[in-house]
Design a protein around this motif. Structure first.
Motif, PDB file in Angstrom:
ATOM      1  N   ASN A  90      58.020  44.967 -11.527  1.00 39.56           N
ATOM      2  CA  ASN A  90      56.807  44.550 -12.291  1.00 39.56           C
ATOM      3  C   ASN A  90      55.485  45.371 -11.847  1.00 39.56           C
ATOM      4  O   ASN A  90      54.392  44.502 -11.892  1.00 39.56           O
ATOM      5  CB  ASN A  90      56.595  42.997 -12.017  1.00 39.56           C
ATOM      6  N   ARG A  91      55.327  46.453 -11.424  1.00 43.27           N
ATOM      7  CA  ARG A  91      54.528  47.384 -11.238  1.00 43.27           C
ATOM      8  C   ARG A  91      53.584  47.434 -12.554  1.00 43.27           C
ATOM      9  O   ARG A  91      54.331  47.295 -13.523  1.00 43.27           O
ATOM     10  CB  ARG A  91      54.709  48.717 -10.697  1.00 43.27           C
ATOM     11  N   ASP A  92      52.299  48.108 -12.464  1.00 44.56           N
ATOM     12  CA  ASP A  92      51.537  48.065 -13.730  1.00 44.56           C
ATOM     13  C   ASP A  92      52.056  49.291 -14.454  1.00 44.56           C
ATOM     14  O   ASP A  92      52.625  50.222 -13.841  1.00 44.56           O
ATOM     15  CB  ASP A  92      50.212  48.553 -13.501  1.00 44.56           C
ATOM     16  N   PRO A  93      52.456  49.306 -15.765  1.00 48.35           N
ATOM     17  CA  PRO A  93      52.866  50.450 -16.360  1.00 48.35           C
ATOM     18  C   PRO A  93      51.972  51.771 -16.355  1.00 48.35           C
ATOM     19  O   PRO A  93      50.717  51.365 -16.171  1.00 48.35           O
ATOM     20  CB  PRO A  93      52.973  49.815 -17.733  1.00 48.35           C
ATOM     21  N   LEU A  94      52.611  52.939 -16.214  1.00 53.33           N
ATOM     22  CA  LEU A  94      51.872  54.057 -15.791  1.00 53.33           C
ATOM     23  C   LEU A  94      51.070  54.354 -17.069  1.00 53.33           C
ATOM     24  O   LEU A  94      51.575  54.351 -18.207  1.00 53.33           O
ATOM     25  CB  LEU A  94      52.772  55.125 -15.368  1.00 53.33           C
ATOM     26  N   PRO A  95      49.969  54.893 -16.934  1.00 52.31           N
ATOM     27  CA  PRO A  95      49.282  55.609 -17.980  1.00 52.31           C
ATOM     28  C   PRO A  95      50.131  56.386 -19.000  1.00 52.31           C
ATOM     29  O   PRO A  95      50.193  56.282 -20.359  1.00 52.31           O
ATOM     30  CB  PRO A  95      48.191  56.481 -17.475  1.00 52.31           C
ATOM     31  N   GLU A  96      51.065  57.346 -18.483  1.00 57.02           N
ATOM     32  CA  GLU A  96      52.010  57.935 -19.398  1.00 57.02           C
ATOM     33  C   GLU A  96      53.229  57.189 -20.049  1.00 57.02           C
ATOM     34  O   GLU A  96      53.503  57.460 -21.138  1.00 57.02           O
ATOM     35  CB  GLU A  96      52.605  59.081 -18.524  1.00 57.02           C
ATOM     36  N   GLU A  97      53.521  56.026 -19.318  1.00 61.71           N
ATOM     37  CA  GLU A  97      54.480  55.011 -20.085  1.00 61.71           C
ATOM     38  C   GLU A  97      53.787  54.410 -21.011  1.00 61.71           C
ATOM     39  O   GLU A  97      54.270  54.077 -22.070  1.00 61.71           O
ATOM     40  CB  GLU A  97      54.909  54.117 -18.868  1.00 61.71           C
ATOM     41  N   ARG A  98      52.433  53.934 -20.871  1.00 60.94           N
ATOM     42  CA  ARG A  98      51.705  53.383 -21.843  1.00 60.94           C
ATOM     43  C   ARG A  98      51.647  54.240 -23.213  1.00 60.94           C
ATOM     44  O   ARG A  98      51.731  53.829 -24.250  1.00 60.94           O
ATOM     45  CB  ARG A  98      50.384  52.799 -21.304  1.00 60.94           C
ATOM     46  N   ALA A  99      51.269  55.262 -22.856  1.00 62.09           N
ATOM     47  CA  ALA A  99      51.158  56.415 -23.788  1.00 62.09           C
ATOM     48  C   ALA A  99      52.292  56.617 -24.674  1.00 62.09           C
ATOM     49  O   ALA A  99      52.361  56.805 -25.974  1.00 62.09           O
ATOM     50  CB  ALA A  99      50.485  57.665 -23.384  1.00 62.09           C
ATOM     51  N   ALA A 100      53.288  56.716 -23.918  1.00 69.71           N
ATOM     52  CA  ALA A 100      54.464  56.981 -24.591  1.00 69.71           C
ATOM     53  C   ALA A 100      54.942  55.848 -25.501  1.00 69.71           C
ATOM     54  O   ALA A 100      55.584  56.096 -26.677  1.00 69.71           O
ATOM     55  CB  ALA A 100      55.761  57.391 -23.740  1.00 69.71           C
ATOM     56  N   CYS A 101      54.564  54.527 -25.194  1.00 68.88           N
ATOM     57  CA  CYS A 101      55.219  53.506 -25.968  1.00 68.88           C
ATOM     58  C   CYS A 101      54.125  53.132 -27.034  1.00 68.88           C
ATOM     59  O   CYS A 101      54.590  52.230 -27.901  1.00 68.88           O
ATOM     60  CB  CYS A 101      55.249  52.178 -24.764  1.00 68.88           C
ATOM     61  N   MET A 102      52.735  53.355 -26.773  1.00 68.15           N
ATOM     62  CA  MET A 102      51.732  52.992 -27.828  1.00 68.15           C
ATOM     63  C   MET A 102      52.298  53.300 -29.457  1.00 68.15           C
ATOM     64  O   MET A 102      51.987  52.315 -30.135  1.00 68.15           O
ATOM     65  CB  MET A 102      50.330  53.588 -27.540  1.00 68.15           C
ATOM     66  N   PRO A 103      53.041  54.302 -29.738  1.00 70.42           N
ATOM     67  CA  PRO A 103      53.390  54.529 -31.223  1.00 70.42           C
ATOM     68  C   PRO A 103      54.074  53.142 -31.521  1.00 70.42           C
ATOM     69  O   PRO A 103      53.900  53.064 -32.672  1.00 70.42           O
ATOM     70  CB  PRO A 103      54.132  55.850 -31.274  1.00 70.42           C
ATOM     71  N   TRP A 104      54.775  52.719 -30.778  1.00 70.54           N
ATOM     72  CA  TRP A 104      55.626  51.622 -31.224  1.00 70.54           C
ATOM     73  C   TRP A 104      54.666  50.129 -31.753  1.00 70.54           C
ATOM     74  O   TRP A 104      54.805  49.558 -32.599  1.00 70.54           O
ATOM     75  CB  TRP A 104      56.564  51.089 -30.308  1.00 70.54           C
ATOM     76  N   LEU A 105      53.621  50.175 -30.758  1.00 69.38           N
ATOM     77  CA  LEU A 105      52.857  49.000 -31.245  1.00 69.38           C
ATOM     78  C   LEU A 105      52.073  49.323 -32.190  1.00 69.38           C
ATOM     79  O   LEU A 105      51.478  48.428 -33.022  1.00 69.38           O
ATOM     80  CB  LEU A 105      51.975  48.705 -29.809  1.00 69.38           C
ATOM     81  N   LYS A 106      51.554  50.442 -32.299  1.00 66.27           N
ATOM     82  CA  LYS A 106      50.705  50.927 -33.658  1.00 66.27           C
ATOM     83  C   LYS A 106      51.444  50.730 -34.779  1.00 66.27           C
ATOM     84  O   LYS A 106      51.086  50.393 -35.919  1.00 66.27           O
ATOM     85  CB  LYS A 106      50.661  52.664 -33.668  1.00 66.27           C
ATOM     86  N   GLU A 107      52.870  51.180 -34.873  1.00 65.88           N
ATOM     87  CA  GLU A 107      53.403  50.808 -35.873  1.00 65.88           C
ATOM     88  C   GLU A 107      53.961  49.310 -36.273  1.00 65.88           C
ATOM     89  O   GLU A 107      54.071  48.720 -37.342  1.00 65.88           O
ATOM     90  CB  GLU A 107      54.980  51.410 -35.936  1.00 65.88           C
ATOM     91  N   GLN A 108      54.011  48.653 -35.087  1.00 64.16           N
ATOM     92  CA  GLN A 108      54.150  47.089 -35.426  1.00 64.16           C
ATOM     93  C   GLN A 108      52.962  46.443 -36.059  1.00 64.16           C
ATOM     94  O   GLN A 108      52.777  45.782 -37.111  1.00 64.16           O
ATOM     95  CB  GLN A 108      53.994  46.497 -34.133  1.00 64.16           C
ATOM     96  N   ILE A 109      51.639  47.163 -35.484  1.00 64.89           N
ATOM     97  CA  ILE A 109      50.139  46.789 -36.276  1.00 64.89           C
ATOM     98  C   ILE A 109      50.113  47.069 -37.690  1.00 64.89           C
ATOM     99  O   ILE A 109      49.541  46.400 -38.405  1.00 64.89           O
ATOM    100  CB  ILE A 109      48.960  47.259 -35.208  1.00 64.89           C
ATOM    101  N   ALA A 110      50.701  48.295 -37.765  1.00 65.89           N
ATOM    102  CA  ALA A 110      50.800  48.991 -39.214  1.00 65.89           C
ATOM    103  C   ALA A 110      51.365  47.974 -40.172  1.00 65.89           C
ATOM    104  O   ALA A 110      50.893  47.787 -41.300  1.00 65.89           O
ATOM    105  CB  ALA A 110      50.956  50.335 -39.216  1.00 65.89           C
ATOM    106  N   LEU A 111      52.509  47.531 -39.762  1.00 66.07           N
ATOM    107  CA  LEU A 111      53.447  46.616 -40.507  1.00 66.07           C
ATOM    108  C   LEU A 111      52.706  45.210 -40.868  1.00 66.07           C
ATOM    109  O   LEU A 111      52.865  44.721 -41.770  1.00 66.07           O
ATOM    110  CB  LEU A 111      54.729  46.721 -40.194  1.00 66.07           C
TER     111      LEU A 111
END
Ligand code: URA
Ligand code: SF4
Length: 189
Positions: A90-111
């Motif tokens: 449960n460590r904080d997600p690293l900046p590079e992990e957040r950046a890698a995953c953000m496109p999924w959230l962006k697509e969720q927001i777009a839909l």
């Protein structure tokens, strides 16, 4: 892309190293036509085991706050996270992990096209509102970005650790209810 197709793609994601230690990808759950989207940080142990967001103790508390203002994941909100796979210990997600995953959230927001996005805790707020966002100082305030209203409140896990902050969080949900009556069309029927 349609929602179920996005979900199937996300469930197979290997864009960052968190895919190696996860049990399940936690895509999110709720109403695909929700006008209010909640965004947490990332799955914990219970979420990783079940493949669903906020199903442990903090999830129970979140559901109580939702219920207090006539919201629920079964009917009128969607719940997602910044990263879809559990960070080890449960460590904080690293900046590079957040950046890698953000496109999924962006697509969720777009839909979903939510009118309001509620950030649960610092990680979501700093990713979605401002990198130097202070939840302590700025929780409950609404910020408009590209036609969408963003607000951050205290993370339910923080409230479990420090119950004295619960009245602050409750105030944020009351402010949310007011904002919904102003900008949403079908959340409250
Ligand atoms: N904490 C989060 O930030 N997200 C979850 O899904 C569960 C706990
Ligand atoms: Fe893919 Fe996000 Fe999981 Fe990383 S955390 S593997 S980017 S779904």
């Amino acid at each position: 892309m349609e929602f179920e197709a996005l979900r199937q793609q996300c469930l197979a994601c290997t864009r960052c190293p968190l895919c190696e230690t996860r049990t399940h990808v936690v895509f999110g759950m709720g109403a695909p036509d929700a006008e209010v989207l909640f965004v947490g940080e990332g799955p914990g142990q219970n979420e990783d085991e079940q493949g669903l967001p906020f199903v442990g103790r903090s999830g129970k508390l979140l559901d109580q706050y939702l219920d207090a203002v006539d919201l629920s994941r079964a009917s009128n909100v969607f719940i997602a996270n910044i990263v879809k796979c559990r960070p080890p210990q449960n460590r904080d997600p690293l900046p590079e992990e957040r950046a890698a995953c953000m496109p999924w959230l962006k697509e969720q927001i777009a839909l979903i096209r939510p009118k309001i996005v509620v950030c649960l805790g610092r990680i979501a707020a700093q990713q979605l509102i401002r990198p130097d966002f202070s939840v302590t100082r700025e929780h409950g305030q609404f910020f408009e970005q590209e036609g969408v209203w963003y607000m951050a409140t205290l993370h339910p896990a923080a409230l479990l650790r420090n119950p004295r902050q619960k009245p602050d969080a409750f105030g944020d949900f009351v402010a949310l209810r007011q904002k919904i009556t102003e900008v949403c069309t079908h959340t409250y029927g």
